[in-house]
Motif scaffolding. Structure first.
Motif, PDB file in Angstrom:
ATOM      1  N   PRO A  28      -8.922 -22.131  15.957  1.00 32.99           N
ATOM      2  CA  PRO A  28      -9.191 -22.981  14.785  1.00 32.99           C
ATOM      3  C   PRO A  28     -10.528 -23.720  14.833  1.00 32.99           C
ATOM      4  O   PRO A  28     -11.186 -23.869  13.797  1.00 32.99           O
ATOM      5  N   GLU A  29     -10.956 -24.178  16.027  1.00 29.84           N
ATOM      6  CA  GLU A  29     -12.196 -24.956  16.107  1.00 29.84           C
ATOM      7  C   GLU A  29     -13.439 -24.121  15.866  1.00 29.84           C
ATOM      8  O   GLU A  29     -14.539 -24.644  15.729  1.00 29.84           O
ATOM      9  N   GLU A  30     -13.272 -22.792  15.778  1.00 29.12           N
ATOM     10  CA  GLU A  30     -14.407 -21.910  15.544  1.00 29.12           C
ATOM     11  C   GLU A  30     -14.506 -21.446  14.090  1.00 29.12           C
ATOM     12  O   GLU A  30     -15.404 -20.675  13.742  1.00 29.12           O
ATOM     13  N   VAL A  31     -13.580 -21.896  13.226  1.00 33.48           N
ATOM     14  CA  VAL A  31     -13.545 -21.415  11.839  1.00 33.48           C
ATOM     15  C   VAL A  31     -13.860 -22.550  10.880  1.00 33.48           C
ATOM     16  O   VAL A  31     -13.141 -23.554  10.821  1.00 33.48           O
ATOM     17  N   LEU A  32     -14.944 -22.392  10.137  1.00 32.95           N
ATOM     18  CA  LEU A  32     -15.319 -23.374   9.129  1.00 32.95           C
ATOM     19  C   LEU A  32     -14.316 -23.355   7.985  1.00 32.95           C
ATOM     20  O   LEU A  32     -13.901 -22.289   7.525  1.00 32.95           O
ATOM     21  N   GLU A  33     -13.921 -24.536   7.516  1.00 30.62           N
ATOM     22  CA  GLU A  33     -12.927 -24.657   6.443  1.00 30.62           C
ATOM     23  C   GLU A  33     -13.413 -23.924   5.186  1.00 30.62           C
ATOM     24  O   GLU A  33     -14.606 -23.888   4.884  1.00 30.62           O
ATOM     25  N   TYR A  34     -12.471 -23.344   4.450  1.00 31.28           N
ATOM     26  CA  TYR A  34     -12.774 -22.433   3.338  1.00 31.28           C
ATOM     27  C   TYR A  34     -13.793 -23.008   2.349  1.00 31.28           C
ATOM     28  O   TYR A  34     -14.807 -22.372   2.047  1.00 31.28           O
ATOM     29  N   SER A  35     -13.557 -24.208   1.836  1.00 34.40           N
ATOM     30  CA  SER A  35     -14.420 -24.760   0.783  1.00 34.40           C
ATOM     31  C   SER A  35     -15.830 -25.053   1.275  1.00 34.40           C
ATOM     32  O   SER A  35     -16.777 -25.094   0.482  1.00 34.40           O
ATOM     33  N   TYR A 155     -23.954 -24.373  29.110  1.00 29.81           N
ATOM     34  CA  TYR A 155     -23.954 -24.458  27.652  1.00 29.81           C
ATOM     35  C   TYR A 155     -22.680 -25.082  27.084  1.00 29.81           C
ATOM     36  O   TYR A 155     -21.565 -24.762  27.517  1.00 29.81           O
ATOM     37  N   VAL A 156     -22.880 -25.959  26.102  1.00 24.14           N
ATOM     38  CA  VAL A 156     -21.785 -26.459  25.254  1.00 24.14           C
ATOM     39  C   VAL A 156     -22.295 -26.447  23.815  1.00 24.14           C
ATOM     40  O   VAL A 156     -23.505 -26.432  23.581  1.00 24.14           O
ATOM     41  N   HIS A 157     -21.370 -26.434  22.858  1.00 22.25           N
ATOM     42  CA  HIS A 157     -21.819 -26.580  21.474  1.00 22.25           C
ATOM     43  C   HIS A 157     -20.878 -27.517  20.729  1.00 22.25           C
ATOM     44  O   HIS A 157     -19.726 -27.716  21.145  1.00 22.25           O
ATOM     45  N   PRO A 158     -21.346 -28.125  19.636  1.00 23.08           N
ATOM     46  CA  PRO A 158     -20.479 -29.016  18.859  1.00 23.08           C
ATOM     47  C   PRO A 158     -19.367 -28.226  18.187  1.00 23.08           C
ATOM     48  O   PRO A 158     -19.589 -27.121  17.697  1.00 23.08           O
ATOM     49  N   SER A 159     -18.175 -28.806  18.161  1.00 19.82           N
ATOM     50  CA  SER A 159     -17.049 -28.161  17.481  1.00 19.82           C
ATOM     51  C   SER A 159     -17.339 -28.041  15.998  1.00 19.82           C
ATOM     52  O   SER A 159     -17.863 -28.963  15.364  1.00 19.82           O
ATOM     53  N   GLU A 165     -16.495 -33.259  19.236  1.00 11.99           N
ATOM     54  CA  GLU A 165     -16.037 -32.693  20.506  1.00 11.99           C
ATOM     55  C   GLU A 165     -16.991 -31.597  20.981  1.00 11.99           C
ATOM     56  O   GLU A 165     -17.582 -30.874  20.175  1.00 11.99           O
ATOM     57  N   ALA A 166     -17.120 -31.488  22.284  1.00 10.32           N
ATOM     58  CA  ALA A 166     -17.947 -30.434  22.875  1.00 10.32           C
ATOM     59  C   ALA A 166     -17.072 -29.219  23.186  1.00 10.32           C
ATOM     60  O   ALA A 166     -15.994 -29.362  23.759  1.00 10.32           O
ATOM     61  N   VAL A 167     -17.544 -28.040  22.789  1.00 14.47           N
ATOM     62  CA  VAL A 167     -16.821 -26.792  23.062  1.00 14.47           C
ATOM     63  C   VAL A 167     -17.536 -26.077  24.208  1.00 14.47           C
ATOM     64  O   VAL A 167     -18.741 -25.822  24.145  1.00 14.47           O
ATOM     65  N   SER A 168     -16.794 -25.782  25.243  1.00 19.27           N
ATOM     66  CA  SER A 168     -17.368 -25.088  26.396  1.00 19.27           C
ATOM     67  C   SER A 168     -16.715 -23.721  26.531  1.00 19.27           C
ATOM     68  O   SER A 168     -16.012 -23.260  25.641  1.00 19.27           O
ATOM     69  N   GLN A 202     -21.838 -34.745  13.579  1.00 21.00           N
ATOM     70  CA  GLN A 202     -21.149 -35.318  14.739  1.00 21.00           C
ATOM     71  C   GLN A 202     -21.438 -34.469  15.979  1.00 21.00           C
ATOM     72  O   GLN A 202     -20.798 -33.455  16.221  1.00 21.00           O
ATOM     73  N   LYS A 203     -22.435 -34.912  16.749  1.00 20.30           N
ATOM     74  CA  LYS A 203     -22.819 -34.170  17.956  1.00 20.30           C
ATOM     75  C   LYS A 203     -22.218 -34.845  19.201  1.00 20.30           C
ATOM     76  O   LYS A 203     -22.333 -36.058  19.373  1.00 20.30           O
ATOM     77  N   PRO A 204     -21.607 -34.069  20.074  1.00 26.36           N
ATOM     78  CA  PRO A 204     -21.117 -34.648  21.326  1.00 26.36           C
ATOM     79  C   PRO A 204     -22.275 -35.031  22.241  1.00 26.36           C
ATOM     80  O   PRO A 204     -23.347 -34.410  22.205  1.00 26.36           O
ATOM     81  N   GLN A 205     -22.064 -36.036  23.063  1.00 27.76           N
ATOM     82  CA  GLN A 205     -23.118 -36.483  23.971  1.00 27.76           C
ATOM     83  C   GLN A 205     -23.520 -35.369  24.935  1.00 27.76           C
ATOM     84  O   GLN A 205     -24.689 -35.244  25.303  1.00 27.76           O
ATOM     85  N   ALA A 206     -22.553 -34.553  25.348  1.00 27.93           N
ATOM     86  CA  ALA A 206     -22.864 -33.461  26.282  1.00 27.93           C
ATOM     87  C   ALA A 206     -23.870 -32.498  25.673  1.00 27.93           C
ATOM     88  O   ALA A 206     -24.747 -31.962  26.375  1.00 27.93           O
ATOM     89  N   TRP A 207     -23.768 -32.255  24.369  1.00 27.37           N
ATOM     90  CA  TRP A 207     -24.723 -31.364  23.694  1.00 27.37           C
ATOM     91  C   TRP A 207     -26.110 -32.006  23.642  1.00 27.37           C
ATOM     92  O   TRP A 207     -27.117 -31.348  23.929  1.00 27.37           O
ATOM     93  N   SER A 208     -26.173 -33.286  23.296  1.00 27.90           N
ATOM     94  CA  SER A 208     -27.458 -33.989  23.232  1.00 27.90           C
ATOM     95  C   SER A 208     -28.125 -34.012  24.604  1.00 27.90           C
ATOM     96  O   SER A 208     -29.346 -33.837  24.711  1.00 27.90           O
TER      97      SER A 208
END
Length: 225
Positions: A28-35, A155-159, A165-168, A202-208
């Motif tokens: 779910p965290e990898e799928v942008l909401e439909y609208s 590497y991490v990226h923003p959810s 949240e950071a996605v690893s 909303q960027k996680p600190q780990a990404w910055s």
């Protein structure tokens, strides 16, 4: 016979089928909401294509071409069914399209293409809808065969839920057109990531922190995947 069809608006009935396929396959965290797809689909720089087979969307890919850097980014590739050579069909048509865009950009040859690639040796809980060609172990080896290399980067990226949240569990990779290329300018990677994720406030600190460290480096090695 499969067709390679571009989707440019949210009202396209093929988009609903494509989005349903994404939800079946990706976490779910990898799928942008439909609208929220309305603006990306209408953005001329974002190229969303589906593989249509007998009226059904059996695969899809989204990618971008950046004229100023002469690089591309594969946002995602989905293979929804076995036994139709969908992966090869998407990869060949995508590269043909990108080479055409690069040629139109001053007659250049594409420098290469970025991609985020799951590392199943670190994260083992992605079933990807039970579709065997989407198995992370299979995908990683296929992408290695295509020529992708792993950047020397924790590497991490923003959810994509935009919740900070950071996605690893992924590697940031690059497929150079010239396979002998073994480094990239760190500035290119940092600038690319800042532009690519500008859509998520909303960027996680780990990404910055990761981007800040990149900006202190001159080059980043490209390692075997």
């Amino acid at each position: 016979m499969m067709e390679y069809i571009r989707i440019t608006h949210i009202e396209d009935p093929l988009f609903r089928k494509m989005h349903d396929l994404m939800k079946e396959v990706f976490p779910p965290e990898e799928v942008l909401e439909y609208s929220l797809w309305k603006e990306p689909l209408e953005d001329p720089g974002i190229r969303v294509f589906v593989a249509l087979h007998e009226g059904e969307v059996v695969g899809t890919t989204e990618y971008r071409y950046y004229e100023d850097w002469n690089v591309a980014m594969t946002d995602f590739t989905i293979i929804g069914r076995e036994g139709l050579s969908i992966g090869r069909f998407l990869a060949q048509n995508r590269m043909k399209d990108l080479m055409s865009l690069a040629q139109g950009n001053g007659g250049q040859e594409l420098l290469g293409m970025f991609a985020e690639i799951y590392d199943p040796y670190r994260v083992e809980d992605h079933a990807f809808g039970g579709v065997k060609p989407m198995d992370p172990f299979v995908r990683r080896e296929v992408l290695s065969h295509l020529g992708y290399k792993r950047t020397d980067l924790a590497y991490v990226h923003p959810s994509w839920n935009n919740d900070g949240e950071a996605v690893s569990g992924l590697d940031f990779c690059f497929m150079p057109t010239d396979d002998a290329l073994d480094t990239l300018p760190a500035e290119l990677i940092a600038s690319f990531l800042k532009r690519y994720y500008a859509v998520l406030p909303q960027k996680p600190q780990a990404w910055s922190d990761m981007v800040a460290e990149l900006e202190k480096r001159d080059t980043v090695a490209l390692l075997p995947l």
